[in-house]
Design a protein around this motif. Structure first.
Motif, mmCIF file in Angstrom:
data_model
loop_
_atom_site.group_PDB
_atom_site.id
_atom_site.type_symbol
_atom_site.label_atom_id
_atom_site.label_comp_id
_atom_site.label_asym_id
_atom_site.label_seq_id
_atom_site.Cartn_x
_atom_site.Cartn_y
_atom_site.Cartn_z
ATOM 1 N N MET B 354 -8.759 -10.368 -9.628
ATOM 2 C CA MET B 354 -7.857 -10.325 -8.478
ATOM 3 C C MET B 354 -8.594 -10.604 -7.178
ATOM 4 O O MET B 354 -8.040 -11.226 -6.269
ATOM 5 N N TYR B 359 -4.076 -12.938 -4.317
ATOM 6 C CA TYR B 359 -2.782 -12.315 -4.081
ATOM 7 C C TYR B 359 -2.253 -11.675 -5.374
ATOM 8 O O TYR B 359 -2.422 -12.225 -6.462
ATOM 9 N N PHE B 360 -1.589 -10.521 -5.180
ATOM 10 C CA PHE B 360 -0.953 -9.833 -6.317
ATOM 11 C C PHE B 360 0.445 -9.394 -5.882
ATOM 12 O O PHE B 360 0.605 -8.755 -4.850
ATOM 13 N N CYS B 368 -1.474 -1.780 -11.350
ATOM 14 C CA CYS B 368 -1.592 -1.587 -9.899
ATOM 15 C C CYS B 368 -2.667 -0.549 -9.580
ATOM 16 O O CYS B 368 -3.427 -0.706 -8.617
ATOM 17 N N SER B 372 -6.264 -1.383 -7.559
ATOM 18 C CA SER B 372 -6.028 -0.798 -6.227
ATOM 19 C C SER B 372 -7.220 -0.995 -5.292
ATOM 20 O O SER B 372 -7.055 -1.083 -4.078
ATOM 21 N N SER B 374 -9.151 -3.637 -5.343
ATOM 22 C CA SER B 374 -9.425 -5.073 -5.183
ATOM 23 C C SER B 374 -9.216 -5.497 -3.724
ATOM 24 O O SER B 374 -8.429 -4.892 -2.996
ATOM 25 N N CYS B 376 -7.921 -8.287 -2.865
ATOM 26 C CA CYS B 376 -6.792 -9.224 -2.772
ATOM 27 C C CYS B 376 -5.652 -8.592 -1.966
ATOM 28 O O CYS B 376 -5.598 -7.366 -1.808
ATOM 29 N N LYS B 378 -2.209 -7.148 -1.774
ATOM 30 C CA LYS B 378 -1.417 -6.536 -2.849
ATOM 31 C C LYS B 378 -0.023 -6.184 -2.356
ATOM 32 O O LYS B 378 0.120 -5.505 -1.344
ATOM 33 N N ILE B 380 3.170 -4.269 -3.815
ATOM 34 C CA ILE B 380 3.595 -3.422 -4.938
ATOM 35 C C ILE B 380 5.062 -3.069 -4.714
ATOM 36 O O ILE B 380 5.425 -2.575 -3.639
ATOM 37 N N CYS B 405 -5.516 3.337 -2.055
ATOM 38 C CA CYS B 405 -5.463 2.021 -1.440
ATOM 39 C C CYS B 405 -4.889 2.173 -0.040
ATOM 40 O O CYS B 405 -3.910 2.887 0.129
ATOM 41 N N ALA B 408 -2.380 -1.932 0.713
ATOM 42 C CA ALA B 408 -1.289 -2.526 -0.070
ATOM 43 C C ALA B 408 -0.011 -2.546 0.760
ATOM 44 O O ALA B 408 0.243 -1.646 1.564
#
Lengths: 157, 430
Positions: B354, B359-360, B368, B372, B374, B376, B378, B380, B405, B408
């Motif tokens: 990631m 991008y996630f 997730c 968390s 990462s 990237c 995120k 969620i 996180c 996110a």
């Protein structure tokens, strides 16, 4: 291990006997075990018997206890107590072993109200966490009154 | 529901279908939960569907679930009708539910079908449970034989990879605090094992179905003769489960306080960073995707919640317009979102994958938790109507609220706020 099996089996025999004696299935009766010596907790448990019966839509309870105070005073807390039996510590251990012998309880109609043994000990850790009190432990976690609300309980006295 | 239980449900429904018990019936699912989703799937495999879904939780009544509006049992089942057939899967509460339906005039095995394993006080069940104790004893000896006497066995009994990640954050601190040097760590799936390995947890065993429960039950029944520690916030009737979501007790806090006995001062210990650059390069080459410009979609979870197809399609189109490549994270038989290719990366490489992708966008799931940390971007997505014990899905599982996180973008989705949610997602995917 063999002792555990034997004790659990003894617990089962006692359960079957109590079931038959008080017509647990046919009369919609719940059996509540109060093995602790904590009077505060026992009072809370007894105080909320009517809330419990109302939620479960049940008629009566039978109380099994090792505690003398509970044996002498339980009837003062509810008109829905069919009987109170004082049992020996040995009998309690038999019930306890049976209670924890399965993945889940052997019956919905047997309630172990304890903060001093096994699951109860773990539950007791919750006191004081995020405002959790003994009343919450008794009503939410052990009686499992899912719509339990402290405020509503206070309103209804 | 794990695969063994799904297989059990499937067999049960097949039997009902073969016996013609489902034909022309008004099939009602009891319980607006993930279990009902699995039951419905099994029904649909046999060409049947449910006509209604009921729940006793009045917070759920009136919301949409599995394409139906949740009703109360009284609304859907009264007055009594011979044609009603109520199906459910509820290991912990089936007796309560059955008793309720019986009071309404319905009968077991005629109108009421509980598809879960049913525990009772018969002699047969006692014998069965004794066999499970022996099985638990056998497995305990098997996994501890090469270890020190009375070495603790940690059992993570749930298949959720998010649980393992949360456990991992506290595990080594717990070992140090308890002065534990030798241990066994038992999980119930290979995916869970992979997550445990991320944290350098050693001596990991993947137990066959139900053996974890056998060992936990053995420990309870023998009064702690065996040093077996259950790594869950409320397993197999543990009364602590009823405090999930109560007064801010979220997923992280339940594990912190009640599984590990820690206070708020104990920090999370993230999984050590590893160099998977070679493997990640290989994956990016294999899937023909570009680092920093790949959007990994994760639309699948074990909960009820699925993002509608048109929402996914809108996200996919937007990504392409922005010069980003959308792909779908797929495992097993999962299919990619239309317009995307399927990708698969091992869980222990998820963070690094990631980081490289950029991008996630995913429905809240165990993945997730794993990603968390990462770097990237995120996004969620939670079910706005989703409930979990005493609170909402969002309040219980929010990565931010759990302290996993800080960056996110967490969105509570429902169809009536679809456009706002899409706008927020698209603003992030630039």
């Amino acid at each position: 291990m063999l002792l555990t099996v034997l004790r659990a089996f003894q617990g089962r025999l006692r359960w079957i006997k109590i079931k038959r004696k008080y017509n647990v299935d046919s009369d919609n009766v719940y059996v509540i075990m109060l093995p602790d010596s904590d009077r505060t907790f026992n009072e809370i448990a007894l105080n909320h018997i009517d809330d419990f019966l109302s939620y479960r839509k049940a008629n009566k309870v039978v109380i099994l206890t090792t505690d003398e105070w509970v044996f002498d005073n339980a009837h003062n807390f509810s008109n829905c107590i069919k009987a109170v039996e004082q049992i020996t510590l040995r009998d309690y251990y038999y019930y306890r072993n049976y209670c924890y012998y399965y993945y889940y309880s052997f019956s919905d109609q047997f309630i172990m109200m304890s903060l001093q043994d096994l699951y109860g000990k773990r539950l007791a850790l919750a006191e004081g966490v995020s405002g959790i009190e003994k009343t919450d432990m008794a009503c939410m976690a052990l009686y499992i009154i899912r719509n339990w609300s402290k405020k509503e309980a206070c309103m209804h006295g | 529901m794990d695969n063994y239980e799904k297989s059990r449900v499937r067999k049960h429904i097949n039997r009902l279908a073969i016996q013609d018990m489902l034909k022309d019936k008004n099939i009602v699912l009891f319980g607006a939960s993930g279990f009902s989703k699995d039951v419905l799937m099994c029904l649909e495999e046999r060409g049947f569907t449910a006509n209604a879904i009921i729940d006793n939780d009045d917070r759920k009544v009136g919301i949409s679930c599995l394409g139906m509006i949740v009703k109360t049992p009284e609304q859907a089942l009264m007055p009594f009708s011979e044609n009603n057939l109520i199906i459910f899967y509820s290991p912990g509460f089936y007796r309560e539910m059955t008793a309720q339906l019986e009071r309404m005039g319905y009968h077991i095995d005629k109108h009421i079908f509980a598809l879960n394993f049913q525990i009772n006080d018969t002699l047969y069940m006692f014998t069965y449970m004794t066999k499970t104790k022996i099985r638990g004893l056998y497995w305990h000896k098997k996994i501890t034989c090469k270890h020190s006497p009375n070495c603790p066995v940690f059992i993570a009994p749930y298949t959720g990879t998010g649980d393992i990640y949360l456990i991992g954050l506290f595990f080594h601190t717990y070992l140090k605090q308890q002065s534990i040097t030798d241990y066994v760590f038992a999980v119930v799936s290979n995916a869970c094992k992979k997550v445990a390995e991320m944290f350098n947890i050693k001596n990991i065993y993947v137990l066959p179905h139900q053996v974890g429960d056998d060992m936990i039950s053995l420990q309870r029944a023998t009064g702690q003769e065996f040093r077996i520690i259950t790594l869950n916030d409320g397993w197999l009737g543990d009364p602590l489960q009823w405090f999930r979501g109560y007064n801010g007790l979220n997923f992280e806090k339940m594990f912190r306080y009640f599984v590990f006995g820690f206070d708020d001062t104990i920090p999370h210990i993230l999984p050590p960073k590893r160099d998977y650059s070679h493997e990640i390069d290989g994956l990016f080459q294999q899937y023909n995707i570009v680092k920093g410009k790949t959007v990994v979609l994760s639309p699948y979870s074990n909960t009820l919640f699925d993002l509608p197809d048109d929402v996914l399609a809108s996200i996919v189109n937007h990504c392409k317009q922005q010069g980003l490549t959308p792909v779908t994270n797929c495992a097993g038989t999962e299919k990619p979102v239309t317009g995307t290719d399927a990708v698969f990366f091992p869980l222990n490489q998820a963070i690094e994958f990631m980081n490289a992708a950029g991008y996630f966008v995913g429905v809240r799931s165990g993945l997730c938790d794993i990603i968390s940390s990462s770097t990237c971007k995120k996004i969620i997505i939670y079910d706005k109507n989703g409930l979990f014990y005493k609170t909402s899905h969002f309040d219980y599982f929010s990565l931010k609220k759990m302290g996993l996180c800080v960056d996110a973008i967490e969105i509570e989705y429902s169809n009536d706020v679809k456009n706002e949610c899409l706008h927020k997602i698209k603003e992030t995917l630039k």
